[in-house]
Design a protein around this motif. Structure first.
Motif, PDB file in Angstrom:
ATOM      1  N   UNK A  85     -75.187  -2.773 -19.958  1.00  0.00           N
ATOM      2  CA  UNK A  85     -76.384  -2.214 -19.341  1.00  0.00           C
ATOM      3  C   UNK A  85     -77.611  -2.949 -19.871  1.00  0.00           C
ATOM      4  N   UNK A  86     -78.460  -3.436 -18.990  1.00  0.00           N
ATOM      5  CA  UNK A  86     -79.582  -4.269 -19.442  1.00  0.00           C
ATOM      6  C   UNK A  86     -80.755  -3.473 -19.985  1.00  0.00           C
ATOM      7  N   UNK A  87     -81.397  -4.054 -20.995  1.00  0.00           N
ATOM      8  CA  UNK A  87     -82.667  -3.514 -21.484  1.00  0.00           C
ATOM      9  C   UNK A  87     -83.801  -3.934 -20.565  1.00  0.00           C
ATOM     10  N   UNK A  88     -83.677  -5.130 -19.990  1.00  0.00           N
ATOM     11  CA  UNK A  88     -84.749  -5.655 -19.143  1.00  0.00           C
ATOM     12  C   UNK A  88     -84.246  -6.802 -18.289  1.00  0.00           C
ATOM     13  N   UNK A  89     -84.966  -7.032 -17.208  1.00  0.00           N
ATOM     14  CA  UNK A  89     -84.862  -8.258 -16.433  1.00  0.00           C
ATOM     15  C   UNK A  89     -86.114  -9.075 -16.751  1.00  0.00           C
ATOM     16  N   UNK A  90     -85.968 -10.369 -16.988  1.00  0.00           N
ATOM     17  CA  UNK A  90     -87.125 -11.227 -17.202  1.00  0.00           C
ATOM     18  C   UNK A  90     -87.093 -12.344 -16.166  1.00  0.00           C
ATOM     19  N   UNK A  91     -88.212 -12.525 -15.460  1.00  0.00           N
ATOM     20  CA  UNK A  91     -88.232 -13.479 -14.355  1.00  0.00           C
ATOM     21  C   UNK A  91     -89.608 -14.121 -14.223  1.00  0.00           C
ATOM     22  N   UNK A  92     -89.620 -15.393 -13.855  1.00  0.00           N
ATOM     23  CA  UNK A  92     -90.850 -16.093 -13.468  1.00  0.00           C
ATOM     24  C   UNK A  92     -90.954 -16.054 -11.945  1.00  0.00           C
ATOM     25  N   UNK A  93     -92.048 -15.562 -11.390  1.00  0.00           N
ATOM     26  CA  UNK A  93     -92.193 -15.588  -9.933  1.00  0.00           C
ATOM     27  C   UNK A  93     -92.152 -17.004  -9.359  1.00  0.00           C
ATOM     28  N   UNK A  94     -92.643 -17.965 -10.132  1.00  0.00           N
ATOM     29  CA  UNK A  94     -92.505 -19.382  -9.791  1.00  0.00           C
ATOM     30  C   UNK A  94     -91.986 -20.077 -11.050  1.00  0.00           C
TER      31      UNK A  94
END
Length: 427
Positions: A201-210
């Motif tokens: 189960x994830x603590x977070x999603x981390x993403x760059x929009x670009x």
């Protein structure tokens, strides 16, 4: 003293880890606006802008004067996280001009001075809030070079710098478009919904929009909204890394504006100081701000000089819509210029959005040769992508239109030269 004479000390004494200087092999002595000048008096148009740390150009006169005035008045230069008048003025301006008009109520956490420090704080806080370890990151993502942020970074070369250690507690998922026509949202949801999928189960999603270093892959609003929904469904926080794409680079202050979600945590750095001074921060939804005093800190958290220049940058460029409209106009010029470049290369495609665009020329070797030829002709520009196949434009957002067009003309000429050479070599 010439560039060649001065370079001796770098070869003798500086670590082999140095990188940009290998592509731009001269000694720079001064810079103004969108141009840099070297020790031999040659001036270059800057389409790198400190890797998007100089969105407002080199030595903006208003920021420079404000900083000079602060220093000459014996203003505080370092204060840990003590209260100062400069911090108060910056925070009030940030609240009034940036947060409130966008309906945001995030707290501002001053971290160490670089982007990776803000990412580390975000990952640490997400784990603290949720009691979980796993962070979901994405293919081609780049989040920094310290160990936690590096674990969320995909590039094998960057990861290799850590040596034979485990970069764990991160699950990699496919970014939008990375699997061709396959809907990656469906893939991610199916993997997380499967109780035998083997994903914690994830603590977070981390993403760059670009994805800046990953090849200018720009996520759509629908995909970003989908990730936000998946994160919420699974009780995870949503970290939007706006370090490179923020501060106007994508056309708005935050790159996710006009998308139907609100990030829980937003790491900011690079152009946040306005003038290239080290300054990073983490924006935190108030209910998630559960830190105990000094539970996460750093000697240089909150650069006082950067508070001065950041305040001026926000007041000067974001108090009304004039600057943002100019970004939209320049984005059209950039897209048209890059299309001409792409037309010179068979199968080339334009990547990114706003003033964070480039051309995928299909080959890291060709892209490197184009950038090298640009430098010979007076333009500083770099590559990105998994194979360094994207020629990437990160010109200062304040670049005058004529200078902008001249830089794009150099890029077109360099592409024409190198494409022709590669065709001859292939025959």
């Amino acid at each position: 003293m010439s560039s060649e004479t001065q370079k001796t000390i770098f070869e003798t004494r500086e670590s082999q880890v140095r990188s940009y200087c290998r592509s731009f092999d001269t000694v720079f002595t001064k810079a103004s606006g969108s141009e840099m000048t070297d020790a031999d008096g040659k001036t270059y148009i800057d389409f790198l802008a400190g890797c998007s740390s100089l969105n407002y150009g080199h030595n903006d006169p208003d920021m420079k004067q404000a900083l000079i005035d602060h220093i000459m008045a014996d203003g505080i230069s370092h204060a840990l996280d003590m209260y100062t008048d400069t911090k108060a003025k910056f925070l009030q301006t940030f609240e009034d001009v940036i947060l409130k008009p966008r309906g945001m109520d995030h707290k501002v956490m001053m971290t160490g001075p670089t982007g990776t420090n803000a990412v580390e704080a975000a990952m640490k806080l997400a784990r603290k809030v949720t009691g979980r370890r796993n962070i979901i990151a994405f293919t081609n993502g780049f989040h920094g070079m310290t160990m936690g942020a590096l674990a969320a970074t995909g590039n094998i070369g960057k990861r290799g710098g850590a040596g034979p250690v485990s970069l764990g507690d991160v699950t990699r998922m496919p970014f939008e478009g990375s699997l061709g026509d396959i809907d990656t949202l469906q893939v991610i949801e199916a993997m997380l919904d499967n109780p035998s999928g083997g994903i914690e189960a994830p603590a977070a999603f981390i993403v760059e929009p670009i994805q800046g270093e990953g090849g200018l892959n720009a996520a759509s609003a629908a995909w970003m909204e989908g990730i936000a929904q998946i994160a919420k469904k699974h009780g995870a926080l949503f970290i939007v890394d706006d370090i490179q794409a923020g501060c106007g680079r994508a056309g708005t202050f935050f790159s996710f504006e006009n998308m139907n979600f609100e990030p829980d945590l937003i790491p900011l750095a690079k152009s946040f100081s306005g003038m290239g001074l080290p300054f990073a921060a983490l924006l935190i939804k108030p209910e998630l701000d559960i830190w105990k005093p000094a539970e996460h800190n750093g000697t240089f958290r909150g650069n006082t000089h950067a508070f001065v220049t950041a305040r001026v940058a926000i007041e000067k460029f974001w108090s009304d819509n004039t600057f943002q409209q100019s970004l939209a106009d320049k984005a059209l010029i950039l897209t048209a210029g890059l299309q001409a470049v792409a037309d010179q290369v068979g199968g080339a495609t334009i990547k990114g959005r706003g003033l964070m665009q480039g051309v995928d020329v299909g080959s890291g070797e060709l892209a490197a040769d184009i950038c090298a030829r640009c430098f010979e002709m007076g333009l500083i520009i770099e590559t990105s992508g998994a194979h360094d196949e994207v020629v990437k434009v990160l010109a200062p957002l304040t670049t005058p239109t004529r200078t902008f067009q001249k830089g794009l003309e150099i890029l077109l000429d360099a592409t024409r030269d190198m494409t022709a050479q590669h065709k001859i070599a292939a025959e």
